[in-house]
Design a protein around this motif. Structure first.
Motif, PDB file in Angstrom:
ATOM      1  N   LEU A 200       1.219 -16.382  -3.041  1.00 27.97           N
ATOM      2  CA  LEU A 200       1.149 -15.973  -4.439  1.00 27.97           C
ATOM      3  C   LEU A 200       0.305 -14.711  -4.574  1.00 27.97           C
ATOM      4  CD1 LEU A 200       0.471 -19.427  -6.149  1.00 27.97           C
ATOM      5  CD2 LEU A 200       2.623 -18.162  -6.163  1.00 27.97           C
ATOM      6  N   GLU A 201       0.714 -13.826  -5.487  1.00 36.64           N
ATOM      7  CA  GLU A 201      -0.050 -12.598  -5.725  1.00 36.64           C
ATOM      8  C   GLU A 201      -1.330 -12.924  -6.487  1.00 36.64           C
ATOM      9  OE1 GLU A 201      -0.207 -10.814  -9.016  1.00 36.64           O
ATOM     10  OE2 GLU A 201       1.830 -10.894  -9.794  1.00 36.64           O
ATOM     11  N   VAL A 202      -2.434 -12.384  -6.002  1.00 39.21           N
ATOM     12  CA  VAL A 202      -3.730 -12.683  -6.619  1.00 39.21           C
ATOM     13  C   VAL A 202      -4.484 -11.424  -7.014  1.00 39.21           C
ATOM     14  CG1 VAL A 202      -3.932 -14.838  -5.331  1.00 39.21           C
ATOM     15  CG2 VAL A 202      -4.992 -12.764  -4.423  1.00 39.21           C
ATOM     16  N   GLY A 203      -4.046 -10.245  -6.573  1.00 44.90           N
ATOM     17  CA  GLY A 203      -4.756  -9.010  -6.847  1.00 44.90           C
ATOM     18  C   GLY A 203      -4.120  -8.218  -7.967  1.00 44.90           C
ATOM     19  N   ALA A 204      -4.787  -7.132  -8.345  1.00 38.85           N
ATOM     20  CA  ALA A 204      -4.329  -6.265  -9.436  1.00 38.85           C
ATOM     21  C   ALA A 204      -4.135  -7.087 -10.708  1.00 38.85           C
ATOM     22  CB  ALA A 204      -3.052  -5.532  -9.064  1.00 38.85           C
ATOM     23  N   PHE A 205      -5.207  -7.717 -11.175  1.00 37.00           N
ATOM     24  CA  PHE A 205      -5.107  -8.568 -12.356  1.00 37.00           C
ATOM     25  C   PHE A 205      -6.071  -8.090 -13.441  1.00 37.00           C
ATOM     26  CE2 PHE A 205      -8.514 -10.378  -9.860  1.00 37.00           C
ATOM     27  CZ  PHE A 205      -9.457 -10.767 -10.783  1.00 37.00           C
ATOM     28  N   HIS A 206      -5.790  -8.523 -14.650  1.00 45.06           N
ATOM     29  CA  HIS A 206      -6.613  -8.204 -15.805  1.00 45.06           C
ATOM     30  C   HIS A 206      -6.288  -9.248 -16.863  1.00 45.06           C
ATOM     31  CE1 HIS A 206      -7.936  -6.082 -19.474  1.00 45.06           C
ATOM     32  NE2 HIS A 206      -8.766  -5.449 -18.677  1.00 45.06           N
ATOM     33  N   PRO A 207      -7.244  -9.645 -17.701  1.00 49.17           N
ATOM     34  CA  PRO A 207      -6.950 -10.667 -18.716  1.00 49.17           C
ATOM     35  C   PRO A 207      -5.754 -10.345 -19.601  1.00 49.17           C
ATOM     36  CG  PRO A 207      -9.317 -10.333 -18.568  1.00 49.17           C
ATOM     37  CD  PRO A 207      -8.685  -9.296 -17.682  1.00 49.17           C
ATOM     38  N   SER A 208      -5.482  -9.066 -19.824  1.00 46.21           N
ATOM     39  CA  SER A 208      -4.363  -8.691 -20.702  1.00 46.21           C
ATOM     40  C   SER A 208      -3.033  -8.608 -19.967  1.00 46.21           C
ATOM     41  CB  SER A 208      -4.651  -7.335 -21.362  1.00 46.21           C
ATOM     42  OG  SER A 208      -4.644  -6.299 -20.401  1.00 46.21           O
ATOM     43  N   TRP A 209      -3.037  -8.846 -18.644  1.00 49.30           N
ATOM     44  CA  TRP A 209      -1.810  -8.711 -17.844  1.00 49.30           C
ATOM     45  C   TRP A 209      -1.175 -10.057 -17.515  1.00 49.30           C
ATOM     46  CZ3 TRP A 209      -3.570  -4.790 -13.490  1.00 49.30           C
ATOM     47  CH2 TRP A 209      -3.938  -3.582 -14.087  1.00 49.30           C
ATOM     48  N   GLY A 210      -1.527 -11.098 -18.236  1.00 50.72           N
ATOM     49  CA  GLY A 210      -1.082 -12.436 -17.862  1.00 50.72           C
ATOM     50  C   GLY A 210       0.424 -12.630 -17.864  1.00 50.72           C
ATOM     51  N   ASP A 211       1.155 -11.805 -18.610  1.00 49.25           N
ATOM     52  CA  ASP A 211       2.610 -11.952 -18.643  1.00 49.25           C
ATOM     53  C   ASP A 211       3.282 -11.374 -17.414  1.00 49.25           C
ATOM     54  OD1 ASP A 211       2.540 -13.223 -21.081  1.00 49.25           O
ATOM     55  OD2 ASP A 211       2.872 -11.388 -22.246  1.00 49.25           O
ATOM     56  N   ILE A 212       2.585 -10.497 -16.657  1.00 48.71           N
ATOM     57  CA  ILE A 212       3.252  -9.809 -15.553  1.00 48.71           C
ATOM     58  C   ILE A 212       2.555  -9.967 -14.208  1.00 48.71           C
ATOM     59  CG2 ILE A 212       4.382  -8.094 -17.017  1.00 48.71           C
ATOM     60  CD1 ILE A 212       2.088  -6.132 -16.206  1.00 48.71           C
ATOM     61  N   HIS A 213       1.302 -10.437 -14.187  1.00 53.06           N
ATOM     62  CA  HIS A 213       0.586 -10.653 -12.928  1.00 53.06           C
ATOM     63  C   HIS A 213      -0.214 -11.945 -13.037  1.00 53.06           C
ATOM     64  CE1 HIS A 213       1.423  -7.125 -10.514  1.00 53.06           C
ATOM     65  NE2 HIS A 213       1.223  -6.338 -11.559  1.00 53.06           N
ATOM     66  N   LEU A 214      -0.505 -12.551 -11.878  1.00 54.68           N
ATOM     67  CA  LEU A 214      -1.205 -13.822 -11.873  1.00 54.68           C
ATOM     68  C   LEU A 214      -2.720 -13.657 -11.849  1.00 54.68           C
ATOM     69  CD1 LEU A 214       1.033 -15.891  -9.413  1.00 54.68           C
ATOM     70  CD2 LEU A 214       0.757 -16.256 -11.872  1.00 54.68           C
ATOM     71  N   GLY A 215      -3.265 -13.098 -10.773  1.00 56.15           N
ATOM     72  CA  GLY A 215      -4.704 -13.145 -10.568  1.00 56.15           C
ATOM     73  C   GLY A 215      -5.108 -14.508 -10.041  1.00 56.15           C
ATOM     74  N   PRO A 216      -6.345 -14.665  -9.570  1.00 51.55           N
ATOM     75  CA  PRO A 216      -6.755 -15.908  -8.899  1.00 51.55           C
ATOM     76  C   PRO A 216      -6.605 -17.158  -9.758  1.00 51.55           C
ATOM     77  CG  PRO A 216      -8.347 -14.161  -8.520  1.00 51.55           C
ATOM     78  CD  PRO A 216      -7.401 -13.647  -9.545  1.00 51.55           C
ATOM     79  N   GLU A 217      -7.102 -17.135 -10.997  1.00 52.63           N
ATOM     80  CA  GLU A 217      -7.071 -18.327 -11.849  1.00 52.63           C
ATOM     81  C   GLU A 217      -5.636 -18.774 -12.110  1.00 52.63           C
ATOM     82  OE1 GLU A 217      -8.942 -21.325 -13.812  1.00 52.63           O
ATOM     83  OE2 GLU A 217     -10.177 -19.553 -13.421  1.00 52.63           O
TER      84      GLU A 217
END
Length: 274
Positions: A200-217
């Motif tokens: 799963l992709e975990v990098g390049a995240f931001h709270p406002s990017w939840g529709d297009i990227h995951l991030g760790p959480e």
């Protein structure tokens, strides 16, 4: 302040995996998967920049552990979508010389053909469509993801973006490509799971990017939707594509995963793991 430590995987690749399954993370979303003798390469990017420009844009801060030439015996290349950090012109031009087939999302084959890959070597998949890798038992299925596409102005969303489920008689793997958190992951679990290893992709995240990227959480939430499995995080440690620190995705996972009973698979770059 310096590149991450890495290993040369070629000595390990010279021996078949004892368990029949081995994964080698090569940086960002590039992983070499070995499944019962079949070698699968995901989103290969050897280029110096994730950008249309050779002199500007996100530059690689982490060297890749091996040259493209070390991958001459790959059985199939998977391309999830056409963004520059997943579909790299210079890498594809290197792979033109090898007879390796490509499996990708609808429309992305036009890029490959334009760069010299013969149409006979390209298979495009819509979501839920499948392709067998050669004469093996390995089947690749394109799965829904929540992202977008486009490389130049005016081409946004003219090609598809996908994840991939990879299965044979003994192993089941999942590769997310790029995605936001989507309830369709429960459908993927029901139709194609459970999975031994989930990338799963975990990098390049931001709270406002939840529709297009995951991030760790959100990656841990996506793993739960998928029914669990060992987590091999990708899409980090290579390009600076967001405002967070380079090591932030890994540090967050190291903190959050044990709290949720998730087993992380976080090898060194180039370390072949069974």
């Amino acid at each position: 302040k310096a590149p991450l430590p890495s290993s040369d995987p070629r000595p390990a690749w010279a021996r078949p995996p004892e368990t029949g399954f081995r994964a080698t993370w090569l940086g960002h979303s590039t992983v070499l998967l070995e499944i019962d003798g079949v070698r699968i390469l995901t989103d290969p990017v050897w280029g110096e920049r994730a950008s249309p420009l050779g002199f500007a844009g996100p530059r690689r801060f982490q060297p890749i552990p091996v040259p493209v030439a070390a991958l001459a015996d790959v059985d199939v290349v998977l391309i999830s979508h056409d963004h520059y950090d997943h579909l790299d012109y210079h890498t594809i031009r290197e792979l033109v010389r090898a007879p390796v087939p490509f499996v990708t999302s609808l429309g992305v084959g036009a890029h490959l053909e334009a760069w010299g890959i013969p149409a006979a070597r390209i298979t495009e998949l819509d979501w839920w469509e499948s392709a067998r890798v050669g004469k093996s038992e390995v089947v690749v299925t394109a799965t829904p993801s929540q992202h977008f596409s486009g490389r130049t102005p005016g081409t946004r969303n003219t090609t598809l973006w996908s994840g991939f489920a990879i299965r044979d008689g003994r192993h089941a793997l999942f590769f997310s490509g790029d995605t936001g958190l989507t309830p369709e992951y429960t459908q993927i679990r029901d139709r194609l799971g459970p999975f031994d290893v989930v990338m799963l992709e975990v990098g390049a995240f931001h709270p406002s990017w939840g529709d297009i990227h995951l991030g760790p959480e959100r990656a841990l939430a996506a793993l739960d939707y998928l029914g669990g499995g060992k987590l091999l995080p990708v899409h980090w440690g290579t390009f600076s594509l967001a405002t967070h620190a380079r090591d932030d995705p890994a540090e967050q996972l190291m903190k959050l995963a044990p709290q949720r009973g998730v087993q992380l698979v976080m090898p060194r770059l180039g370390e072949a793991v069974e």
